[in-house]
Motif scaffolding. Structure first.
Motif, PDB file in Angstrom:
ATOM      1  N   LEU A  99       0.838  -1.197   0.000  1.00  0.00           N
ATOM      2  CA  LEU A  99       0.000   0.000   0.000  1.00  0.00           C
ATOM      3  C   LEU A  99       0.874   1.248   0.000  1.00  0.00           C
ATOM      4  CD1 LEU A  99      -2.505  -1.129   2.768  1.00  0.00           C
ATOM      5  CD2 LEU A  99      -2.979  -0.998   0.316  1.00  0.00           C
ATOM      6  N   SER A 100       0.266   2.366  -0.324  1.00  0.00           N
ATOM      7  CA  SER A 100       0.989   3.634  -0.233  1.00  0.00           C
ATOM      8  C   SER A 100       1.199   3.969   1.240  1.00  0.00           C
ATOM      9  CB  SER A 100       0.200   4.758  -0.913  1.00  0.00           C
ATOM     10  OG  SER A 100      -0.907   5.129  -0.117  1.00  0.00           O
ATOM     11  N   GLY A 101       2.179   4.802   1.505  1.00  0.00           N
ATOM     12  CA  GLY A 101       2.449   5.212   2.872  1.00  0.00           C
ATOM     13  C   GLY A 101       1.304   5.988   3.503  1.00  0.00           C
ATOM     14  N   ALA A 102       0.460   6.586   2.680  1.00  0.00           N
ATOM     15  CA  ALA A 102      -0.660   7.384   3.181  1.00  0.00           C
ATOM     16  C   ALA A 102      -1.938   6.570   3.367  1.00  0.00           C
ATOM     17  CB  ALA A 102      -0.940   8.537   2.224  1.00  0.00           C
ATOM     18  N   ALA A 103      -1.952   5.333   2.952  1.00  0.00           N
ATOM     19  CA  ALA A 103      -3.188   4.533   2.971  1.00  0.00           C
ATOM     20  C   ALA A 103      -3.790   4.402   4.366  1.00  0.00           C
ATOM     21  CB  ALA A 103      -2.943   3.154   2.372  1.00  0.00           C
ATOM     22  N   ALA A 104      -2.955   4.152   5.373  1.00  0.00           N
ATOM     23  CA  ALA A 104      -3.481   3.977   6.728  1.00  0.00           C
ATOM     24  C   ALA A 104      -4.133   5.265   7.230  1.00  0.00           C
ATOM     25  CB  ALA A 104      -2.376   3.534   7.680  1.00  0.00           C
ATOM     26  N   MET A 105      -3.500   6.399   6.964  1.00  0.00           N
ATOM     27  CA  MET A 105      -4.064   7.674   7.411  1.00  0.00           C
ATOM     28  C   MET A 105      -5.361   7.997   6.659  1.00  0.00           C
ATOM     29  SD  MET A 105      -2.339  11.405   7.804  1.00  0.00           S
ATOM     30  CE  MET A 105      -1.336  10.841   9.163  1.00  0.00           C
ATOM     31  N   GLN A 106      -5.383   7.740   5.370  1.00  0.00           N
ATOM     32  CA  GLN A 106      -6.591   7.987   4.587  1.00  0.00           C
ATOM     33  C   GLN A 106      -7.729   7.086   5.054  1.00  0.00           C
ATOM     34  OE1 GLN A 106      -4.899   7.261   0.743  1.00  0.00           O
ATOM     35  NE2 GLN A 106      -4.352   9.408   0.420  1.00  0.00           N
ATOM     36  N   ALA A 107      -7.402   5.831   5.339  1.00  0.00           N
ATOM     37  CA  ALA A 107      -8.427   4.906   5.828  1.00  0.00           C
ATOM     38  C   ALA A 107      -8.941   5.362   7.185  1.00  0.00           C
ATOM     39  CB  ALA A 107      -7.862   3.490   5.907  1.00  0.00           C
ATOM     40  N   ARG A 108      -8.042   5.777   8.062  1.00  0.00           N
ATOM     41  CA  ARG A 108      -8.463   6.227   9.396  1.00  0.00           C
ATOM     42  C   ARG A 108      -9.393   7.418   9.293  1.00  0.00           C
ATOM     43  NH1 ARG A 108     -11.068   6.820  12.825  1.00  0.00           N
ATOM     44  NH2 ARG A 108     -10.592   7.261  15.003  1.00  0.00           N
ATOM     45  N   ALA A 109      -9.117   8.315   8.377  1.00  0.00           N
ATOM     46  CA  ALA A 109      -9.950   9.504   8.218  1.00  0.00           C
ATOM     47  C   ALA A 109     -11.360   9.142   7.766  1.00  0.00           C
ATOM     48  CB  ALA A 109      -9.312  10.469   7.228  1.00  0.00           C
ATOM     49  N   ALA A 110     -11.513   8.021   7.085  1.00  0.00           N
ATOM     50  CA  ALA A 110     -12.818   7.616   6.568  1.00  0.00           C
ATOM     51  C   ALA A 110     -13.628   6.791   7.563  1.00  0.00           C
ATOM     52  CB  ALA A 110     -12.641   6.826   5.273  1.00  0.00           C
ATOM     53  N   LEU A 111     -13.032   6.436   8.675  1.00  0.00           N
ATOM     54  CA  LEU A 111     -13.738   5.653   9.691  1.00  0.00           C
ATOM     55  C   LEU A 111     -14.284   6.576  10.785  1.00  0.00           C
ATOM     56  CD1 LEU A 111     -11.303   2.613   9.955  1.00  0.00           C
ATOM     57  CD2 LEU A 111     -13.591   2.647   8.929  1.00  0.00           C
ATOM     58  N   PRO A 112     -15.222   6.087  11.586  1.00  0.00           N
ATOM     59  CA  PRO A 112     -15.800   6.922  12.644  1.00  0.00           C
ATOM     60  C   PRO A 112     -14.735   7.532  13.554  1.00  0.00           C
ATOM     61  CG  PRO A 112     -17.034   4.877  12.438  1.00  0.00           C
ATOM     62  CD  PRO A 112     -15.808   4.745  11.559  1.00  0.00           C
ATOM     63  N   GLY A 113     -14.887   8.834  13.797  1.00  0.00           N
ATOM     64  CA  GLY A 113     -13.955   9.554  14.656  1.00  0.00           C
ATOM     65  C   GLY A 113     -12.698   9.998  13.951  1.00  0.00           C
ATOM     66  N   GLY A 114     -12.620   9.811  12.648  1.00  0.00           N
ATOM     67  CA  GLY A 114     -11.395  10.104  11.929  1.00  0.00           C
ATOM     68  C   GLY A 114     -11.309  11.488  11.320  1.00  0.00           C
ATOM     69  N   ALA A 115     -12.310  12.291  11.535  1.00  0.00           N
ATOM     70  CA  ALA A 115     -12.291  13.639  10.957  1.00  0.00           C
ATOM     71  C   ALA A 115     -11.131  14.430  11.540  1.00  0.00           C
ATOM     72  CB  ALA A 115     -13.606  14.366  11.236  1.00  0.00           C
ATOM     73  N   VAL A 116     -10.415  15.104  10.681  1.00  0.00           N
ATOM     74  CA  VAL A 116      -9.288  15.908  11.117  1.00  0.00           C
ATOM     75  C   VAL A 116      -9.792  17.271  11.580  1.00  0.00           C
ATOM     76  CG1 VAL A 116      -7.121  16.987  10.362  1.00  0.00           C
ATOM     77  CG2 VAL A 116      -7.773  14.733   9.482  1.00  0.00           C
ATOM     78  N   MET A 117      -9.353  17.669  12.771  1.00  0.00           N
ATOM     79  CA  MET A 117      -9.757  18.971  13.277  1.00  0.00           C
ATOM     80  C   MET A 117      -8.843  20.049  12.733  1.00  0.00           C
ATOM     81  SD  MET A 117     -10.723  18.517  17.218  1.00  0.00           S
ATOM     82  CE  MET A 117     -12.405  18.169  17.563  1.00  0.00           C
ATOM     83  N   HIS A 118      -9.439  21.143  12.368  1.00  0.00           N
ATOM     84  CA  HIS A 118      -8.677  22.304  11.899  1.00  0.00           C
ATOM     85  C   HIS A 118      -8.880  23.417  12.922  1.00  0.00           C
ATOM     86  CE1 HIS A 118      -7.795  20.502   8.015  1.00  0.00           C
ATOM     87  NE2 HIS A 118      -9.032  20.051   8.030  1.00  0.00           N
ATOM     88  N   TRP A 119      -7.803  23.892  13.487  1.00  0.00           N
ATOM     89  CA  TRP A 119      -7.887  24.885  14.545  1.00  0.00           C
ATOM     90  C   TRP A 119      -7.688  26.304  14.050  1.00  0.00           C
ATOM     91  CZ3 TRP A 119      -9.789  23.140  18.943  1.00  0.00           C
ATOM     92  CH2 TRP A 119      -9.689  21.778  19.199  1.00  0.00           C
ATOM     93  N   THR A 120      -7.682  26.498  12.732  1.00  0.00           N
ATOM     94  CA  THR A 120      -7.478  27.847  12.213  1.00  0.00           C
ATOM     95  C   THR A 120      -8.788  28.520  11.894  1.00  0.00           C
ATOM     96  OG1 THR A 120      -7.213  26.990   9.981  1.00  0.00           O
ATOM     97  CG2 THR A 120      -5.223  27.340  11.299  1.00  0.00           C
TER      98      THR A 120
END
Length: 92
Positions: free
Chosen positions: A71-92
């Motif tokens: 897999l690509s090095g980013a696959a785990a992070m992309q998958a995590r973002a698509a699962l419950p609780g995976g939304a990335v918070m933006h503090w700006t």
């Protein structure tokens, strides 16, 4: 990434983790899960998310998983973002 694709990657991560004799005990100790939970909870998106959360804690684990699974090095992070609780918070 769709949630079903993310779950497939997370299941691959779970299989990779289960086959890693050094890392599996660390995961079980960190999460409080037992070996029987790996099979019993494998269909739960929240449990799969915890597997990815664990792997994402260390770059070496991410690379080993990605390389081992082709897999690509980013696959785990992309998958995590698509699962419950995976939304990335933006503090700006």
């Amino acid at each position: 990434m769709r949630q079903d694709e993310a779950e497939t990657i997370a299941l691959r991560a779970l299989g990779w983790l289960a086959g890693n004799e050094e890392l599996l005990p660390v995961f079980l100790g960190a999460t409080g899960a037992g070996a029987e939970d790996l099979r019993a909870r494998a269909a739960e998106p929240a449990f799969l998310a915890s597997v990815l959360d664990f792997i994402l804690m260390d770059d070496a684990w991410v690379i080993a998983f990605a390389d081992g699974e082709g897999l690509s090095g980013a696959a785990a992070m992309q998958a995590r973002a698509a699962l419950p609780g995976g939304a990335v918070m933006h503090w700006t």
